[in-house]
Write a protein that holds these residues in place. Structure first.
Motif, PDB file in Angstrom:
ATOM      1  N   ASN A 288       0.808  -1.218   0.000  1.00 45.89           N
ATOM      2  CA  ASN A 288       0.000   0.000   0.000  1.00 45.89           C
ATOM      3  C   ASN A 288       0.845   1.273   0.000  1.00 45.89           C
ATOM      4  OD1 ASN A 288       0.991  -0.266   2.620  1.00 45.89           O
ATOM      5  ND2 ASN A 288      -0.784   0.738   3.539  1.00 45.89           N
ATOM      6  N   VAL A 289       2.121   1.160  -0.405  1.00 44.30           N
ATOM      7  CA  VAL A 289       3.019   2.323  -0.384  1.00 44.30           C
ATOM      8  C   VAL A 289       3.547   2.576  -1.793  1.00 44.30           C
ATOM      9  CG1 VAL A 289       5.129   3.331   0.555  1.00 44.30           C
ATOM     10  CG2 VAL A 289       3.688   1.866   2.002  1.00 44.30           C
ATOM     11  N   TRP A 290       3.325   3.780  -2.267  1.00 45.73           N
ATOM     12  CA  TRP A 290       3.855   4.216  -3.565  1.00 45.73           C
ATOM     13  C   TRP A 290       5.059   5.099  -3.292  1.00 45.73           C
ATOM     14  CZ3 TRP A 290       1.829   8.731  -6.953  1.00 45.73           C
ATOM     15  CH2 TRP A 290       2.425   8.675  -8.232  1.00 45.73           C
ATOM     16  N   ALA A 291       6.223   4.682  -3.746  1.00 44.55           N
ATOM     17  CA  ALA A 291       7.462   5.410  -3.506  1.00 44.55           C
ATOM     18  C   ALA A 291       7.894   6.132  -4.779  1.00 44.55           C
ATOM     19  CB  ALA A 291       8.560   4.448  -3.048  1.00 44.55           C
ATOM     20  N   VAL A 292       8.156   7.415  -4.640  1.00 45.72           N
ATOM     21  CA  VAL A 292       8.559   8.264  -5.763  1.00 45.72           C
ATOM     22  C   VAL A 292       9.882   8.912  -5.407  1.00 45.72           C
ATOM     23  CG1 VAL A 292       7.926  10.230  -7.207  1.00 45.72           C
ATOM     24  CG2 VAL A 292       6.144   8.708  -6.338  1.00 45.72           C
ATOM     25  N   GLU A 293      10.836   8.880  -6.318  1.00 47.49           N
ATOM     26  CA  GLU A 293      12.158   9.433  -6.043  1.00 47.49           C
ATOM     27  C   GLU A 293      12.091  10.936  -5.810  1.00 47.49           C
ATOM     28  OE1 GLU A 293      14.954   8.328  -9.006  1.00 47.49           O
ATOM     29  OE2 GLU A 293      15.063   6.233  -8.354  1.00 47.49           O
ATOM     30  N   ALA A 294      12.845  11.396  -4.794  1.00 43.66           N
ATOM     31  CA  ALA A 294      12.916  12.812  -4.458  1.00 43.66           C
ATOM     32  C   ALA A 294      14.224  13.048  -3.711  1.00 43.66           C
ATOM     33  CB  ALA A 294      11.725  13.223  -3.589  1.00 43.66           C
ATOM     34  N   PRO A 295      14.721  14.297  -3.681  1.00 46.13           N
ATOM     35  CA  PRO A 295      15.979  14.578  -2.979  1.00 46.13           C
ATOM     36  C   PRO A 295      15.805  14.707  -1.471  1.00 46.13           C
ATOM     37  CG  PRO A 295      15.138  16.565  -4.005  1.00 46.13           C
ATOM     38  CD  PRO A 295      14.223  15.452  -4.427  1.00 46.13           C
ATOM     39  N   TYR A 296      14.649  14.355  -0.954  1.00 48.28           N
ATOM     40  CA  TYR A 296      14.398  14.422   0.486  1.00 48.28           C
ATOM     41  C   TYR A 296      13.500  13.257   0.879  1.00 48.28           C
ATOM     42  CZ  TYR A 296      10.004  16.465  -1.144  1.00 48.28           C
ATOM     43  OH  TYR A 296       8.819  16.682  -1.794  1.00 48.28           O
ATOM     44  N   GLU A 297      13.382  13.040   2.185  1.00 46.20           N
ATOM     45  CA  GLU A 297      12.571  11.945   2.707  1.00 46.20           C
ATOM     46  C   GLU A 297      11.245  12.494   3.227  1.00 46.20           C
ATOM     47  OE1 GLU A 297      13.371   8.593   2.818  1.00 46.20           O
ATOM     48  OE2 GLU A 297      15.130   9.110   1.607  1.00 46.20           O
ATOM     49  N   ASP A 298      10.157  11.819   2.860  1.00 48.62           N
ATOM     50  CA  ASP A 298       8.856  12.238   3.360  1.00 48.62           C
ATOM     51  C   ASP A 298       7.888  11.059   3.300  1.00 48.62           C
ATOM     52  OD1 ASP A 298       6.917  13.852   4.415  1.00 48.62           O
ATOM     53  OD2 ASP A 298       6.442  14.889   2.532  1.00 48.62           O
ATOM     54  N   ASP A 299       7.038  10.966   4.307  1.00 51.57           N
ATOM     55  CA  ASP A 299       5.981   9.962   4.335  1.00 51.57           C
ATOM     56  C   ASP A 299       4.653  10.691   4.398  1.00 51.57           C
ATOM     57  OD1 ASP A 299       6.924   6.921   4.822  1.00 51.57           O
ATOM     58  OD2 ASP A 299       8.396   8.320   5.671  1.00 51.57           O
ATOM     59  N   ILE A 300       3.757  10.368   3.462  1.00 49.32           N
ATOM     60  CA  ILE A 300       2.463  11.031   3.377  1.00 49.32           C
ATOM     61  C   ILE A 300       1.372   9.985   3.548  1.00 49.32           C
ATOM     62  CG2 ILE A 300       0.894  12.343   1.901  1.00 49.32           C
ATOM     63  CD1 ILE A 300       3.363  13.488   0.503  1.00 49.32           C
ATOM     64  N   ALA A 301       0.533  10.171   4.550  1.00 44.65           N
ATOM     65  CA  ALA A 301      -0.604   9.283   4.769  1.00 44.65           C
ATOM     66  C   ALA A 301      -1.830   9.917   4.125  1.00 44.65           C
ATOM     67  CB  ALA A 301      -0.825   9.068   6.266  1.00 44.65           C
ATOM     68  N   LEU A 302      -2.406   9.234   3.165  1.00 48.92           N
ATOM     69  CA  LEU A 302      -3.547   9.795   2.445  1.00 48.92           C
ATOM     70  C   LEU A 302      -4.804   9.813   3.306  1.00 48.92           C
ATOM     71  CD1 LEU A 302      -3.021   8.164  -1.057  1.00 48.92           C
ATOM     72  CD2 LEU A 302      -2.526  10.519  -0.378  1.00 48.92           C
ATOM     73  N   GLY A 303      -5.043   8.766   4.041  1.00 48.16           N
ATOM     74  CA  GLY A 303      -6.190   8.748   4.935  1.00 48.16           C
ATOM     75  C   GLY A 303      -7.520   8.974   4.252  1.00 48.16           C
ATOM     76  N   GLY A 304      -7.676   8.440   3.017  1.00 48.10           N
ATOM     77  CA  GLY A 304      -8.940   8.580   2.312  1.00 48.10           C
ATOM     78  C   GLY A 304      -9.040   9.790   1.415  1.00 48.10           C
ATOM     79  N   ARG A 305      -7.969  10.609   1.317  1.00 50.27           N
ATOM     80  CA  ARG A 305      -8.029  11.822   0.489  1.00 50.27           C
ATOM     81  C   ARG A 305      -7.872  11.523  -0.995  1.00 50.27           C
ATOM     82  NH1 ARG A 305      -3.524  15.604   2.378  1.00 50.27           N
ATOM     83  NH2 ARG A 305      -2.504  13.642   2.921  1.00 50.27           N
ATOM     84  N   GLY A 306      -7.213  10.427  -1.346  1.00 51.83           N
ATOM     85  CA  GLY A 306      -6.981  10.119  -2.750  1.00 51.83           C
ATOM     86  C   GLY A 306      -5.822  10.897  -3.337  1.00 51.83           C
ATOM     87  N   VAL A 307      -5.575  10.672  -4.641  1.00 49.49           N
ATOM     88  CA  VAL A 307      -4.435  11.274  -5.341  1.00 49.49           C
ATOM     89  C   VAL A 307      -4.902  11.825  -6.680  1.00 49.49           C
ATOM     90  CG1 VAL A 307      -2.211  10.799  -6.462  1.00 49.49           C
ATOM     91  CG2 VAL A 307      -2.730   9.769  -4.245  1.00 49.49           C
TER      92      VAL A 307
END
Length: 328
Positions: free
Chosen positions: A183-202
């Motif tokens: 259930n985790v979509w990882a996208v390359e970026a120059p920093y670290e971040d974890d985003i919980a959608l919690g039902g918001r969608g993309v």
């Protein structure tokens, strides 16, 4: 690496933007203009755009003092007017927090107009709206039909991919290096971040003025928006559109042709007059002629008179666009 954590409900709410977002495309175009990379391909485009931007655009430079833009400019509406209205409706606490954030490390104080914006002054908001409108007119309006055409092709491609292989495959193939594990979509970026959608969608939005990493907007109570590069990797050019516009102008007249092109979005008579640098009476006479030909409609809203293209007017514009390979 940015890791976006999905729930089952979020997978059902992944959507591709059906139309381009004028203000977000403007944001990335201005970012690309200020970026020093790809000088061989984009150097000439940057210089030309910098030289052509009018003084009215300056407030946008004040808002982004060190390549860090305030998040209340992250707007994904698919018309320019709706986007500008959404910016204006930003919660005051978000505006204040973002101005503080982008100026936190600046040795010089914020300009006076920006301090007024911080306090919610209507005149400051008007300056910002005028700056965004002027920047769009200069940087994007000449190539907007091409952006729309490219976006439609990208949307169709992903719609077919999702239909054939599912949303998981589409997310994995969206950008180089993206991975989907459970259930985790990882996208390359120059920093670290974890985003919980919690039902918001993309919301997935292609951009045609950016060639760098995907840009992720994570604002409270909104879908997480991922703007990803999808263009040809070259500056967009309006080449070919001019000759077609001249042909259309030969039939309608230059001013009426320009009005018809502008009225893909609703405008008042005074807005048309200001955009075309003619009197209100002249704009009114031309809109009356276009209305008589069935190419536009007119409706009164209070003291204002609002004009918009009809289906016939749009068909004429789209026909002109197809002749040169540019969508409207």
């Amino acid at each position: 690496m940015i890791r976006i954590h999905f729930t089952a409900a979020d997978f059902a709410q992944v959507r591709f933007a059906p139309r381009p977002a004028p203000l977000q495309e403007l944001n990335v175009a201005l970012m690309k203009m200020c970026s020093p990379d790809d000088a061989l391909l984009f150097g000439r485009w940057r210089r030309r755009l910098l030289q052509s931007l009018p003084p009215a655009v300056q407030p946008l430079g004040d808002l982004v003092p060190a390549e860090v833009a305030p998040h209340f400019l992250d707007v994904f509406s698919d018309t320019l007017k709706e986007g500008l209205d959404t910016v204006r409706a930003s919660p005051p606490e978000l505006v204040r927090a973002e101005i503080e954030r982008v100026y936190a490390r600046q040795p010089s104080p914020a300009p006076l107009w920006l301090r007024d914006l911080y306090r919610g002054d209507g005149g400051a908001w008007h300056l910002l709206r005028r700056a965004q409108h002027a920047a769009f007119d200069t940087a994007l309006r000449p190539v907007w039909p091409l952006v729309q055409d490219l976006h439609q092709a990208e949307f169709t491609r992903h719609a077919l991919a999702v239909a054939e292989h599912g949303i998981g495959a589409a997310l994995t193939e969206l950008v180089p290096g993206a991975r989907l594990h459970e259930n985790v979509w990882a996208v390359e970026a120059p920093y670290e971040d974890d985003i919980a959608l919690g039902g918001r969608g993309v919301l997935l939005l292609p951009t045609f003025h950016w060639t760098g990493r995907p840009l992720v907007s994570d604002l409270p109570e909104r879908p997480v928006a991922v703007t990803y590069p999808a263009g040809p990797g070259l500056p967009l050019s309006p080449a070919g559109a001019a000759g077609s516009d001249e042909a259309l102008a030969g039939v309608l007249g230059r001013t009426r042709c320009d009005i018809l092109l502008l009225l893909g979005e609703e405008h008042t008579t005074s807005e048309l007059a200001r955009r075309l640098n003619v009197s209100n009476a002249t704009a009114s006479a031309h809109t009356a002629a276009l209305r008589g030909a069935g190419l536009i409609t007119t409706a009164r809203a209070g003291r204002a008179v609002l004009h918009r293209r009809t289906a016939l007017g749009s068909l004429l514009v789209q026909r002109r666009s197809r002749l040169t390979g540019h969508g409207e």
